[in-house]
Design an enzyme around this catalytic site. Structure first.
Site, mmCIF file in Angstrom:
data_model
loop_
_atom_site.group_PDB
_atom_site.id
_atom_site.type_symbol
_atom_site.label_atom_id
_atom_site.label_comp_id
_atom_site.label_asym_id
_atom_site.label_seq_id
_atom_site.Cartn_x
_atom_site.Cartn_y
_atom_site.Cartn_z
ATOM 1 N N PHE A 12 0.986 -1.277 -0.033
ATOM 2 C CA PHE A 12 -0.052 0.155 -0.063
ATOM 3 C C PHE A 12 0.777 1.275 -0.085
ATOM 4 C CE2 PHE A 12 -3.299 -2.717 1.954
ATOM 5 C CZ PHE A 12 -4.493 -2.410 1.355
ATOM 6 N N ASP A 13 0.478 2.263 -0.867
ATOM 7 C CA ASP A 13 1.003 3.564 -0.666
ATOM 8 C C ASP A 13 0.431 4.233 0.459
ATOM 9 O OD1 ASP A 13 1.957 6.068 -1.232
ATOM 10 O OD2 ASP A 13 -0.046 6.696 -2.057
ATOM 11 N N LYS A 14 0.582 5.285 1.177
ATOM 12 C CA LYS A 14 0.028 5.686 2.377
ATOM 13 C C LYS A 14 -0.926 6.786 1.954
ATOM 14 C CE LYS A 14 1.915 8.430 5.241
ATOM 15 N NZ LYS A 14 1.143 9.778 5.301
ATOM 16 N N THR A 15 -0.533 8.097 1.604
ATOM 17 C CA THR A 15 -1.581 9.084 1.435
ATOM 18 C C THR A 15 -2.314 8.880 0.180
ATOM 19 O OG1 THR A 15 0.388 10.521 2.130
ATOM 20 C CG2 THR A 15 -1.420 11.771 0.989
ATOM 21 N N VAL A 50 -1.040 -1.022 -4.355
ATOM 22 C CA VAL A 50 -2.254 -0.427 -4.457
ATOM 23 C C VAL A 50 -1.658 1.176 -4.098
ATOM 24 C CG1 VAL A 50 -4.621 0.063 -3.339
ATOM 25 C CG2 VAL A 50 -3.377 -1.940 -3.303
#
Length: 630
Positions: free
Chosen positions: A305-308, A505
């Site tokens: 996962f990316d965060k922002t 993602v």
């Protein structure tokens, strides 16, 4: 043969069969045979035409096997068998087509939502025009109950809008001046005027329909194998039927073998499942670009996962402006004048905060240079600005004083992203920005683990303190922070080399290289940005992580359904052939069972249209959002 023709032909041949039964009861044998032959010729003609067309394309179709068998039955005087086989085949084709249409219902429902006309504001008054005649720059107005005919920005009014055609969400979204709206969505309540930005095939709605159409026409590896198999299998059956006759001297047995071995259910077993699964995804705001992607998604066992904007809402706010020299509002104003040139969400957050404070942004940045994952530089009013993270400061040779570093770390540990502002080579201040974890993130991650995902990591360009705070709250297996786009690509390659089936993602913009490198790239839709549509294998139009968990569960269910259909189709053929050899299955009865098996395969696939998974994609929210850095 289309559905209407099949239906009419089946009705005619069915009526002739009933007439033959009456003639048999009246003991009028010659008349009965004539009626049976007529029934066979009516249906057999259309079957033979299709077989001939397939042969011209060098394809051996099921219709060819049936045609050979029917001609043989007529030659040996098995008129009842010939008439029954042609009737069952035609009627079965009608039922198959009609049932199969249900698997495409989601696409048809989307197409039915295409707007027809729009009300355009012109100097001479408001006029109705066809939607395809709209041009960029038109101003259109939409009232309650009307469809929005183009993508654009609201310039006046407010409304609640049903965006199910785009996001799959049934709950209307509140929209006001400055918000973007999409073609194909419907005003639930309110009134808005919209400045048209995209029309026709360029709208998000049109692109969704195109993607779903392309996906439903694409083939999985299993489908491609079955197609090759059928082209070898069908002529092989003809040869085997000849051998059966040679060794048994029983023409009827050989003809029965020919018909019973038809691979109809087998050929349709994979595509019908894939079409239904892709349709389910489209209806729920998940665009899966083809059957092969569906197969890959089902096998994913590690998610990055990316965060922002992915695990967090992507709508950060400024929580503090720390000016070490001068006034904090002046520091914010100067930084905002630079960030006007940036499209990054953190930069736009700074601009938005300055405008909310009514700070005048009069000077335009010059020589703006955006450094991906780090920040940007520019010249404003003769001063050179460097705005970004520690890496950018070091790269520019700008020293960070101990007290400045200590303050930045304290803000990061509190869940903020720390943005340094340097002017002419010296740091003047620090802007702290915070985001919120998406309320469904923890639930979606738990669902992915329950569905067989072994590892879940975060790859982010944000600072390690904020990233770790998010990772700890969500229970991630590992957090890798302060990464550039190329660093994310390296992690994807490394994990793939370890044997994991990796899904990445992200927001589909900064994460595009990693999305393209992963086995499956999933992009948060962000309203259907072009780069999102083009780069990702799967697009989540609602930006809702519950929909990712649903997409993964749907992929596993679809592949499972395809395997069920394949095993059932093969098993049916084997059982029927054994029955033929043992003298328990005959031409007409075998064809009846064959057609029933095809229908059962289709009906099994149709179940996917309403598939919701074990948890459903709109499960009740169970965790409150936390204030976490962007």
């Amino acid at each position: 043969m289309n559905r209407i023709n099949n239906f009419h032909i089946a009705m005619v041949t069915g009526s002739l069969l009933l007439a033959a039964m009456v003639l048999h009861w009246l003991a009028l044998t010659d008349a009965k045979h004539a009626v049976l032959i007529a029934s066979t010729l009516v249906a057999g003609y259309f079957i033979a035409i299709k077989a001939f067309k397939s042969l011209r394309m060098k394809a051996f179709s099921i219709e060819l096997l049936v045609t050979i068998a029917v001609v043989g039955a007529l030659i040996i005087g098995e008129y009842v068998e010939a008439a029954a086989v042609t009737f069952l085949f035609i009627f079965g084709a009608y039922l198959e087509t009609r049932t199969l249409e249900k698997t495409r219902s989601s696409l048809r429902a989307l197409i039915d939502m295409t707007p027809i006309e729009a009300t355009v504001i012109r100097a001479e008054g408001n006029i109705k025009v066809p939607a395809e005649d709209l041009i960029k720059g038109d101003r259109i107005l939409i009232h309650s109950g009307e469809k929005i005919a183009a993508d654009g920005k609201i310039i006046s009014g407010r409304a609640t809008i049903v965006e199910a055609a785009i996001t799959g969400e049934s709950v209307p979204a509140a929209k006001a001046e400055g918000d973007h709206v999409f073609s194909g969505t419907i005003i639930d309540n309110g009134y808005i005027e919209v400045l048209v930005e995209r029309v026709g095939d360029d709208t998000t709605f049109a692109k969704i329909i195109e993607l779903v159409e392309d996906a439903q026409e694409s083939k999985t590896k299993t489908q491609k194998f079955l197609d090759r198999f059928a082209n070898i299998y069908t002529p092989s059956i003809v040869v085997l039927s000849v051998l059966v006759y040679v060794f048994s001297s029983n023409v009827e047995l050989a003809l029965t073998f020919l018909v019973i071995a038809c691979p109809g259910a087998l050929v349709i077993s994979a595509p019908v499942s894939m079409v239904a699964g892709i349709g389910n995804g489209a209806r729920n705001g998940v665009l899966i670009k083809g059957g092969e992607i569906m197969e890959k998604l089902a096998k994913v066992n590690l998610v990055l996962f990316d965060k922002t904007g992915t695990l967090t809402k992507g709508r950060p706010t400024v929580t503090e402006v720390m000016a070490w020299t001068g006034d904090e509002n002046e520091l914010l104003r100067l930084a905002a004048q630079v960030e006007v040139a940036s499209e990054h969400h953190l930069g736009q957050t700074i601009v938005s905060e300055a405008r909310q404070r009514s700070l005048a942004l009069t000077d335009k940045p010059e020589d703006a240079d955006i450094i991906k994952g780090n920040g940007m530089t520019a010249v404003v009013a003769g001063q050179r600005f460097v705005i970004g993270n520690r890496k950018l400061m070091r790269a520019e040779g700008i020293d960070i004083a101990p007290q400045q570093e200590a303050h930045a770390i304290a803000r990061e540990k509190a869940g903020n992203t720390a943005i340094f502002v340097a002017i002419d080579g010296a740091i003047k201040g620090l802007i702290s920005i915070a985001d919120q974890i998406k309320p469904e993130a923890k639930r979606a991650i738990a669902q992915l683990r329950a569905q067989g995902v072994e590892k879940i990591f975060m790859l982010t360009g944000d600072n390690r303190h904020t990233a770790q705070l998010v990772g700890d709250e969500l229970g991630l297996d590992a957090v890798h922070a302060e990464l550039l786009p190329e660093d994310k690509v390296s992690w994807v390659k490394q994990l793939k080399a370890q044997g994991y089936r990796v899904a990445m993602v992200g927001d589909g913009i900064n994460d595009a290289p990693a999305l393209a490198t992963a086995d499956v790239g999933l992009a948060m839709g962000t309203g259907g940005a072009d780069i999102t549509m083009e780069t990702a294998d799967v697009v989540l139009m609602s930006d809702n992580l519950d929909h990712f968990a649903h997409a993964h569960a749907l992929a596993k269910a679809t592949v499972g359904n395809m395997l069920q259909n394949t095993f059932f189709a093969v098993g049916t053929v084997i059982i029927l052939l054994v029955g033929v050899v043992l003298g328990k299955v005959f031409l007409a009865s075998g064809m009846l069972i064959h057609e029933i098996s095809v229908l059962l395969v289709i009906l099994n696939a149709v179940r996917l249209i309403r598939y919701k998974g074990k948890h459903g994609i709109r499960a009740k929210l169970v965790n409150p959002a936390l204030n976490i850095g962007g």
